[in-house]
Design an enzyme around this catalytic site. Structure first.
Site, PDB file in Angstrom:
ATOM      1  N   LYS A 115      19.279  66.606  28.652  1.00  0.00           N
ATOM      2  CA  LYS A 115      19.655  67.924  27.964  1.00  0.00           C
ATOM      3  C   LYS A 115      19.450  68.983  29.143  1.00  0.00           C
ATOM      4  O   LYS A 115      18.891  68.857  30.074  1.00  0.00           O
ATOM      5  CB  LYS A 115      18.543  68.623  26.991  1.00  0.00           C
ATOM      6  CG  LYS A 115      18.890  69.531  25.892  1.00  0.00           C
ATOM      7  CD  LYS A 115      19.788  68.691  24.667  1.00  0.00           C
ATOM      8  CE  LYS A 115      20.156  69.555  23.673  1.00  0.00           C
ATOM      9  NZ  LYS A 115      20.374  68.923  22.524  1.00  0.00           N
TER      10      LYS A 115
HETATM   11  N1  GLU Z   1      23.713  68.914  21.271  1.00  0.00           N
HETATM   12  C1  GLU Z   1      23.911  67.879  20.251  1.00  0.00           C
HETATM   13  C2  GLU Z   1      22.561  67.211  19.908  1.00  0.00           C
HETATM   14  O1  GLU Z   1      21.403  68.016  20.168  1.00  0.00           O
HETATM   15  C3  GLU Z   1      25.056  66.918  20.757  1.00  0.00           C
HETATM   16  C4  GLU Z   1      24.670  65.946  21.644  1.00  0.00           C
HETATM   17  C5  GLU Z   1      25.727  65.303  22.439  1.00  0.00           C
HETATM   18  O2  GLU Z   1      26.643  65.201  21.541  1.00  0.00           O
HETATM   19  O3  GLU Z   1      25.540  64.537  23.277  1.00  0.00           O
HETATM   20  O4  GLU Z   1      22.417  66.294  19.236  1.00  0.00           O
END
Ligand code: GLU
Length: 423
Positions: A115
């Site tokens: 993240k």
């Molecule tokens: N931000 C989204 C999540 O928390 C998507 C992450 C992604 O598609 O890599 O799942």
């Protein structure tokens, strides 16, 4: 706004990473997980902090702090979104990265978890400023990101627009690499169905939960907290399935109408006005009041730690489907469990987004693109398989759906770590 600040304060008081660890340990205890797996999964593999000097529109320079945390790459390249919000800090990004590892492992994607985030308020930044910040962030992380190492995506406060800038900036350095980031616009190698994907997955998980609980969707009320990409799509698609959406909210507050809110009208309204402020399709309530409404299904789809030990006892929903990541703090779980509320946990409920991200990455690498129907047809069985595995584990271990989801995920991760051998 006052409510948004109150939420912010709550988020400050509760460490999201502690919530991640508390659940990880509970699931590890239940399965007598070997200590080495616990040690490995309790800490992120890599934590990068960057300071980005960026020229603002008024000619001054401001240094923005950004992060990228790779929690695990055991199951494949790390995957996870990038968040722009004023309260972003390392604790939060670490927790969100850990949840991505579990989410990808749970649904069986060949990805680890990561993240990123930048501490900024996107609402007060111009588009030009956001572009300069995003490009600076991409340059600073050019050796971390990569289609085989770490693949970012949108999260709170970012969208297709930012993903296009990341793709372009990265490709200026390394040459055309669409698979380095997902959630891109369709014209730049994005996937059909990626925008509604998370809300669509929330809807599918809700429908599966209703079926298990033998509840009729046409006789089910629902409140959705948060009206960003996830909340608005979830509300719209749940309404299409026959649920009555009696309340919605965003950072400006909540809107309640017992006879049902016209979600399509609300979406139109936010497109035109930027937020729900002034929406007349429901009576004004606070975000806190929305959470405590007497509803069958509650979908928290805003930020983490909105349900804590200080308000959990007031909740009346029968089912909570976590559209957001970490909306319930670890110490609120037991209160909600005692009340008999079924919680469909974030790593399962909102996994539709990263599943379609995976298909975007596959399409980019093959240069072959799917229709929206094909995307849905490929995504639905993954969601259904994960839901039923978690359901069965929850029955077998007599534990919550959350702990069952963690058990499923950590067992896969432990197998992966084990098969890698000694290192
Ligand atoms: N931000 C989204 C999540 O928390 C998507 C992450 C992604 O598609 O890599 O799942």
């Amino acid at each position: 706004m006052a409510e948004a600040k109150a939420n912010l304060k709550q988020a400050e008081k509760h460490s999201a990473y502690e919530s991640f660890l508390a659940r990880l340990n509970e699931a590890a205890d239940m399965t007598s997980l070997d200590q080495r797996f616990r040690d490995i999964l309790s800490v992120p593999e890599r934590v990068v902090t960057v300071n980005l000097p960026v020229k603002l529109d008024d000619g001054t320079t401001r240094v923005f702090e950004g992060y990228r945390v790779v929690h695990s790459s055991v199951m494949g390249p790390a995957k996870g979104g990038i968040r722009y919000a004023p309260f972003v800090d390392l604790d939060e990004v670490k927790a969100l990265a850990g949840w991505m590892t579990l989410k990808c492992a749970l649904v069986g994607l060949p990805y680890g978890g990561a993240k990123g985030g930048i501490t900024l308020n996107p609402k007060i930044r111009s588009v030009d400023e956001l572009e300069r910040i995003t490009r600076a962030y991409t340059r600073a992380l050019k050796d971390v990101f990569g289609e085989d190492s770490d693949i970012p995506a949108p999260d709170m406060g970012t969208s297709q627009r930012e993903m296009a800038w990341i793709f372009h900036e990265y490709s200026r350095i390394y040459g055309y690499t669409p698979g380095v980031v997902t959630g891109k616009p369709l014209h730049l190698g994005g996937s059909k169905g990626r925008i509604p994907a998370t809300g669509w997955g929330v809807m599918r998980n809700t429908m599966m939960a209703l079926a298990e609980m033998k509840m009729d969707p046409h006789n089910t009320t629902c409140a959705v907290q948060g009206f960003g990409n996830v909340g608005s799509w979830a509300a719209k698609l749940l309404q299409d399935e026959g649920l009555k959406i009696i309340a919605i909210s965003d950072h400006t507050g909540g809107y309640h109408r017992q006879e049902g809110i016209d979600v399509r009208e609300a979406v139109k309204y936010t497109k035109k006005n930027g937020s729900l402020e002034g929406f007349s399709g429901g009576k004004r309530i606070s975000n806190g009041e929305l959470l405590a409404l007497d509803v069958d299904v509650l979908v928290p789809a805003a930020i983490e730690n909105v349900i804590t030990e200080s308000n959990a006892e007031f909740l009346q929903a029968r089912i909570i489907v976590e559209g957001a990541n970490g909306p319930i703090s670890a110490n609120a779980d037991s209160i909600l469990d005692e009340k008999g509320i079924l919680i469909i946990p974030d790593i399962l409920a909102n996994s539709g987004g990263v599943i379609v991200s995976y298909f975007e990455w596959v399409q980019n690498r093959r240069g072959h693109y799917y229709s929206e129907e094909e995307i849905q047809a490929k995504t639905a069985p993954i969601l259904s398989d994960a839901f039923h595995r978690v359901w069965n584990t929850h029955v077998e271990y007599k534990c919550s759906m959350r702990i069952a989801a963690y058990i499923e995920a950590i067992q896969r991760l432990a197998t992966g770590i084990d098969l890698e051998g000694n290192f």
